[in-house]
Design a protein around this motif. Structure first.
Motif, PDB file in Angstrom:
ATOM      1  N   ILE A 102       0.757  -1.136   0.033  1.00 39.24           N
ATOM      2  CA  ILE A 102      -0.022  -0.059   0.169  1.00 39.24           C
ATOM      3  C   ILE A 102       1.073   1.373  -0.055  1.00 39.24           C
ATOM      4  CG2 ILE A 102      -2.108  -1.138   1.010  1.00 39.24           C
ATOM      5  CD1 ILE A 102      -0.942   0.165   3.879  1.00 39.24           C
ATOM      6  N   SER A 103       2.047   1.226  -0.958  1.00 39.61           N
ATOM      7  CA  SER A 103       2.935   2.096  -0.972  1.00 39.61           C
ATOM      8  C   SER A 103       2.571   3.857  -1.172  1.00 39.61           C
ATOM      9  CB  SER A 103       4.019   2.030  -1.651  1.00 39.61           C
ATOM     10  OG  SER A 103       4.832   0.757  -1.104  1.00 39.61           O
ATOM     11  N   THR A 104       1.703   3.792  -1.943  1.00 36.72           N
ATOM     12  CA  THR A 104       0.983   5.269  -2.087  1.00 36.72           C
ATOM     13  C   THR A 104       0.026   5.657  -1.105  1.00 36.72           C
ATOM     14  OG1 THR A 104       1.356   5.032  -4.467  1.00 36.72           O
ATOM     15  CG2 THR A 104      -0.531   6.605  -3.617  1.00 36.72           C
ATOM     16  N   LEU A 105      -1.117   4.716  -0.640  1.00 35.05           N
ATOM     17  CA  LEU A 105      -1.914   4.992   0.406  1.00 35.05           C
ATOM     18  C   LEU A 105      -1.253   5.387   1.760  1.00 35.05           C
ATOM     19  CD1 LEU A 105      -5.207   5.145   1.264  1.00 35.05           C
ATOM     20  CD2 LEU A 105      -4.885   2.691   1.706  1.00 35.05           C
ATOM     21  N   ILE A 106      -0.540   4.781   2.088  1.00 26.24           N
ATOM     22  CA  ILE A 106       0.307   4.914   3.421  1.00 26.24           C
ATOM     23  C   ILE A 106       0.858   6.365   3.335  1.00 26.24           C
ATOM     24  CG2 ILE A 106       2.484   3.920   2.852  1.00 26.24           C
ATOM     25  CD1 ILE A 106       2.238   2.505   5.755  1.00 26.24           C
ATOM     26  N   HIS A 107       1.382   6.659   2.418  1.00 28.19           N
ATOM     27  CA  HIS A 107       2.230   8.308   2.461  1.00 28.19           C
ATOM     28  C   HIS A 107       1.011   9.250   2.091  1.00 28.19           C
ATOM     29  CE1 HIS A 107       5.783   6.296   2.794  1.00 28.19           C
ATOM     30  NE2 HIS A 107       5.908   5.512   1.716  1.00 28.19           N
ATOM     31  N   PHE A 108       0.211   8.892   1.057  1.00 21.44           N
ATOM     32  CA  PHE A 108      -0.751  10.101   0.621  1.00 21.44           C
ATOM     33  C   PHE A 108      -2.011   9.488   0.338  1.00 21.44           C
ATOM     34  CE2 PHE A 108       3.506  10.515  -1.474  1.00 21.44           C
ATOM     35  CZ  PHE A 108       3.959  11.544  -0.509  1.00 21.44           C
ATOM     36  N   ASP A 109      -2.895   9.855   1.201  1.00 23.84           N
ATOM     37  CA  ASP A 109      -4.416   9.419   1.244  1.00 23.84           C
ATOM     38  C   ASP A 109      -5.171  10.511   0.502  1.00 23.84           C
ATOM     39  OD1 ASP A 109      -6.953   8.534   0.828  1.00 23.84           O
ATOM     40  OD2 ASP A 109      -6.959   8.279   3.193  1.00 23.84           O
ATOM     41  N   HIS A 110      -5.145  10.621  -0.974  1.00 22.50           N
ATOM     42  CA  HIS A 110      -5.756  11.677  -1.801  1.00 22.50           C
ATOM     43  C   HIS A 110      -7.324  11.304  -1.973  1.00 22.50           C
ATOM     44  CE1 HIS A 110      -1.864  13.799  -2.283  1.00 22.50           C
ATOM     45  NE2 HIS A 110      -1.317  12.839  -2.862  1.00 22.50           N
ATOM     46  N   ALA A 111      -7.728  10.299  -1.478  1.00 15.00           N
ATOM     47  CA  ALA A 111      -9.072   9.940  -1.639  1.00 15.00           C
ATOM     48  C   ALA A 111      -9.486   9.645  -3.256  1.00 15.00           C
ATOM     49  CB  ALA A 111     -10.264  10.743  -0.854  1.00 15.00           C
ATOM     50  N   THR A 112      -8.467   9.332  -3.934  1.00 12.06           N
ATOM     51  CA  THR A 112      -8.829   9.054  -5.507  1.00 12.06           C
ATOM     52  C   THR A 112      -9.527   7.712  -5.550  1.00 12.06           C
ATOM     53  OG1 THR A 112      -6.788   7.737  -5.815  1.00 12.06           O
ATOM     54  CG2 THR A 112      -6.856  10.266  -6.019  1.00 12.06           C
ATOM     55  N   GLY A 113     -10.122   7.507  -6.774  1.00  8.94           N
ATOM     56  CA  GLY A 113     -10.901   6.348  -6.690  1.00  8.94           C
ATOM     57  C   GLY A 113     -10.118   5.023  -6.642  1.00  8.94           C
ATOM     58  N   ILE A 114      -8.544   5.236  -6.983  1.00  7.53           N
ATOM     59  CA  ILE A 114      -7.815   3.942  -6.908  1.00  7.53           C
ATOM     60  C   ILE A 114      -7.708   3.823  -5.483  1.00  7.53           C
ATOM     61  CG2 ILE A 114      -5.503   3.120  -6.962  1.00  7.53           C
ATOM     62  CD1 ILE A 114      -5.473   3.950  -9.862  1.00  7.53           C
ATOM     63  N   GLN A 115      -7.451   4.692  -4.577  1.00 12.17           N
ATOM     64  CA  GLN A 115      -7.367   4.674  -2.897  1.00 12.17           C
ATOM     65  C   GLN A 115      -8.585   4.343  -2.398  1.00 12.17           C
ATOM     66  OE1 GLN A 115      -5.188   8.657  -2.264  1.00 12.17           O
ATOM     67  NE2 GLN A 115      -3.424   7.440  -2.299  1.00 12.17           N
ATOM     68  N   ARG A 116      -9.771   4.547  -2.948  1.00 12.01           N
ATOM     69  CA  ARG A 116     -10.699   4.258  -2.264  1.00 12.01           C
ATOM     70  C   ARG A 116     -10.903   2.550  -2.451  1.00 12.01           C
ATOM     71  NH1 ARG A 116     -14.968   7.225  -5.615  1.00 12.01           N
ATOM     72  NH2 ARG A 116     -16.487   5.727  -4.855  1.00 12.01           N
TER      73      ARG A 116
ATOM     74  N   VAL B  91     -18.893  16.404  -8.492  1.00 10.94           N
ATOM     75  CA  VAL B  91     -17.788  15.898  -7.168  1.00 10.94           C
ATOM     76  C   VAL B  91     -16.541  15.336  -7.754  1.00 10.94           C
ATOM     77  CG1 VAL B  91     -18.065  14.428  -5.509  1.00 10.94           C
ATOM     78  CG2 VAL B  91     -20.193  15.274  -5.810  1.00 10.94           C
ATOM     79  N   GLY B  92     -15.459  16.166  -7.287  1.00  7.17           N
ATOM     80  CA  GLY B  92     -14.096  15.812  -7.500  1.00  7.17           C
ATOM     81  C   GLY B  92     -13.178  16.816  -7.639  1.00  7.17           C
ATOM     82  N   LYS B  93     -12.201  16.574  -7.143  1.00  5.08           N
ATOM     83  CA  LYS B  93     -11.015  17.677  -7.180  1.00  5.08           C
ATOM     84  C   LYS B  93     -10.574  18.094  -8.589  1.00  5.08           C
ATOM     85  CE  LYS B  93      -6.896  14.655  -6.610  1.00  5.08           C
ATOM     86  NZ  LYS B  93      -5.889  14.378  -5.594  1.00  5.08           N
ATOM     87  N   ALA B  94      -9.775  19.214  -8.323  1.00  7.86           N
ATOM     88  CA  ALA B  94      -9.301  19.650  -9.722  1.00  7.86           C
ATOM     89  C   ALA B  94      -7.847  18.710  -9.855  1.00  7.86           C
ATOM     90  CB  ALA B  94      -8.754  20.969  -9.534  1.00  7.86           C
ATOM     91  N   GLY B  95      -8.037  18.229 -11.190  1.00 11.18           N
ATOM     92  CA  GLY B  95      -6.927  17.338 -11.743  1.00 11.18           C
ATOM     93  C   GLY B  95      -5.809  18.272 -12.473  1.00 11.18           C
ATOM     94  N   TRP B  96      -5.051  17.734 -13.503  1.00  9.89           N
ATOM     95  CA  TRP B  96      -4.073  18.278 -14.015  1.00  9.89           C
ATOM     96  C   TRP B  96      -4.291  18.530 -15.601  1.00  9.89           C
ATOM     97  CZ3 TRP B  96      -3.730  13.275 -11.671  1.00  9.89           C
ATOM     98  CH2 TRP B  96      -3.637  12.438 -12.488  1.00  9.89           C
TER      99      TRP B  96
END
Length: 549
Positions: free
Chosen positions: A177-191, A416-421
């Motif tokens: 869980i190497s992304t989730l443990i450092h940065f929980d951005h609540a993205t679809g993948i992290q959900r 519903v959703g944060k601003a992306g790139w």
């Protein structure tokens, strides 16, 4: 007498493979455990890929193991002791050596440890029985007498940890869980990572399960701390105590998406394969490949490197059949190296609000105004869920609604959703829109609990993405019976089937008008009939591809 087969990498490289295969398979007695052991090279450490490519042509990955022992320059007494310990750990009491001069000089200066077995020999090989049982203490005694240098001692210590096989000990499934443990951005993948990790950790499996993490360019993984529904890294003072030692039979599931962490461990993954440790990757999509214009070039490059690492692993489990097909296509057209035993399967994601992770019910600042529209049945409230980025189709949706508003429509659009790139123009358009806070609502950083409220009380979901790996909002909508208007792309058809209303590119405005007419007569497609999995069922399906192999 249970016999193993030992080789130097040099001998394997020059041996006729058909002869090798026939000679070995004719004498194999235990096909449920490794029976070929490659001990390294007298010239230089062999790349794991070289050994895998040779043996992978005719043997399964479970059939062979490799350790780099020959090149360490140890005495034959110590070499034989280590090999004997390794073979005993797998239940062998004899081994076959072919006419391999390197092996002969490597092991047999001390003849007291082995005896030739006369009733098992041929023109190209000799069988030896091990006459004296060994254990770790006997190996350590020889190490003390041989006075190894630092490099030798370090490498021998690693090898001894590799071959310590305890048959009665439960193997471990490690979940990265190497992304989730450092940065929980609540993205679809992290959900998805949070839900699947929670389910897997709750199962009673034949494997123990541990959550792990690492960093790009680190050679090691570390055990994560799990506190309630949060994950914590180890402190710098204690991190070495939580370093993971992998053993034969363990498995690694790269559940999270962290490209640079994975591709900087490609060689580690290959080496672990030769020690009997399997690695698997969840593939969520191939969007940086299919839609590179929607991503920064650095991310596209990272993703390609990540995919090259995925196909070096034991297998990929894609989140839809559509993604599986796209991965197969990429493999066939990219020309990249693929692990000979690599397989590609798929499963579907779940949705189960009643048992999902604990959620915040915080309301957004616009809630009071928005809810006036929601509770008033004269308004249609259309919901979009997903990061605001180019491929998600927000431009098409906003264009369609602006046209309807000019036609005096009172319909409400909730994004519903944060601003992306790579989306500056659209973001500026949203932030300065004359209908913002009137007919248009953009909710960023929304709590999971309030998202559930919107799913339950909106009129319709619009899923306009040009490309997805799965389309989780589709089944989240189906849970509440929320109707769906969806772009006509293969993965949405796979997930939603006949239970959504589909629009073609450039036809969204007309599609919404048509859907509204169907909705008035209650003849629109009903999402309630859509088949979907709970998160438990999704995790079961995922693990069936890994644990059963």
């Amino acid at each position: 007498m249970k016999k193993a087969f030992i080789f130097s990498a040099d001998y394997l490289d020059c041996m006729d493979f058909s002869v090798l295969q026939n000679e070995v398979l004719n004498q194999v007695q235990c096909k449920d455990m490794p029976f070929i052991f490659v001990l390294g090279s007298c010239n230089q450490p062999y790349e794991p890929t070289t050994i895998i490519n040779i043996l992978g042509r005719g043997f399964a990955s479970r059939d062979y193991r490799s350790i780099d022992l020959i090149e360490l320059g140890l005495t034959s007494v110590l070499n034989l002791e280590i090999i004997s310990l390794m073979l005993y750990s797998y239940g062998y009491n004899s081994f076959i050596s072919f006419n391999d001069d390197i092996i002969n000089s490597f092991l047999f200066e001390d003849g007291d440890k082995v005896n030739k077995v006369d009733d098992c020999k041929g023109d190209s090989f000799t069988c030896y029985s091990i006459t004296e049982e060994v254990n770790l203490n006997s190996v350590i005694d020889i190490i003390k007498n041989d006075k190894l240098n630092y490099i030798q001692l370090n490498e021998v210590s690693k090898i001894l940890s590799y071959i310590k096989v305890e048959p009665d000990t439960k193997k471990i499934l490690y979940i990265d869980i190497s992304t989730l443990i450092h940065f929980d951005h609540a993205t679809g993948i992290q959900r998805v990572v949070k839900e699947l990790a929670k389910q897997i950790m709750s199962f009673n499996l034949s494997y123990d399960c541990k959550l792990i993490y690492s960093y790009p360019k680190h050679e090691h993984f570390y055990e994560a701390d799990l506190l309630e529904y949060t994950y914590k890294t180890q402190s710098s003072a204690s991190i070495e105590k939580h370093m993971i030692d992998f053993f034969d039979g363990d498995k690694i599931l790269f559940l999270d998406l962290h490209p640079s962490n994975a591709y900087t461990k490609k060689d580690i993954i290959k080496s672990l394969q030769l020690r009997g440790v399997e690695s698997y990757f969840i593939v969520y999509d191939l969007l940086p490949i299919s839609h590179p214009h929607c991503f920064v070039q650095e991310l596209v490059d990272d993703f390609k490197s990540w995919l090259e690492t995925v196909v070096c692993s034991n297998g990929a489990i894609c989140i839809s059949n559509d993604v599986k097909n796209k991965l197969e296509q990429w493999i066939s057209t990219s020309g990249t190296y693929k692990y000979p035993h690599f397989w590609n399967e798929y499963f579907h994601l779940g949705a189960d609000f009643s048992v999902s992770t604990i959620k915040s019910n915080d309301k957004p600042s616009q809630a009071s105004l928005l809810e006036k529209y929601i509770i008033n049945e004269s308004y249609n409230v259309y919901l979009m869920v997903g990061t605001v980025e180019p491929r998600k189709g927000h431009v098409d949706v906003l264009d369609a609604f602006e046209l309807m508003w000019r036609e005096s429509s009172s319909d409400i659009l909730v994004i519903v959703g944060k601003a992306g790139w790579r989306n500056k123009e659209l973001i500026k358009r949203l932030e300065t829109h004359s209908m913002l806070g009137v007919r248009l609502f953009w909710l960023q950083g929304l709590s999971d609990g309030y998202l559930d409220y919107l799913y339950q009380n909106s009129t319709c979901l619009i899923s306009a993405s040009e490309g997805e790996g799965f389309g989780l909002p589709l089944i989240e909508s189906a849970q509440y019976g929320l109707p769906i208007i969806s772009r006509d792309i293969p993965v949405f058809k796979e997930v939603a089937g006949d239970f959504a209303y589909y629009f073609q590119n450039g036809k969204l405005h007309e599609a919404i008008i048509d859907w509204k007419n169907l909705h008035k007569n209650n003849s629109h497609p009903k999402s309630e009939g859509m088949k979907y999995l709970s998160w438990k069922e999704s995790a079961d399906s995922l693990l069936s591809h890994i644990i059963s192999r």
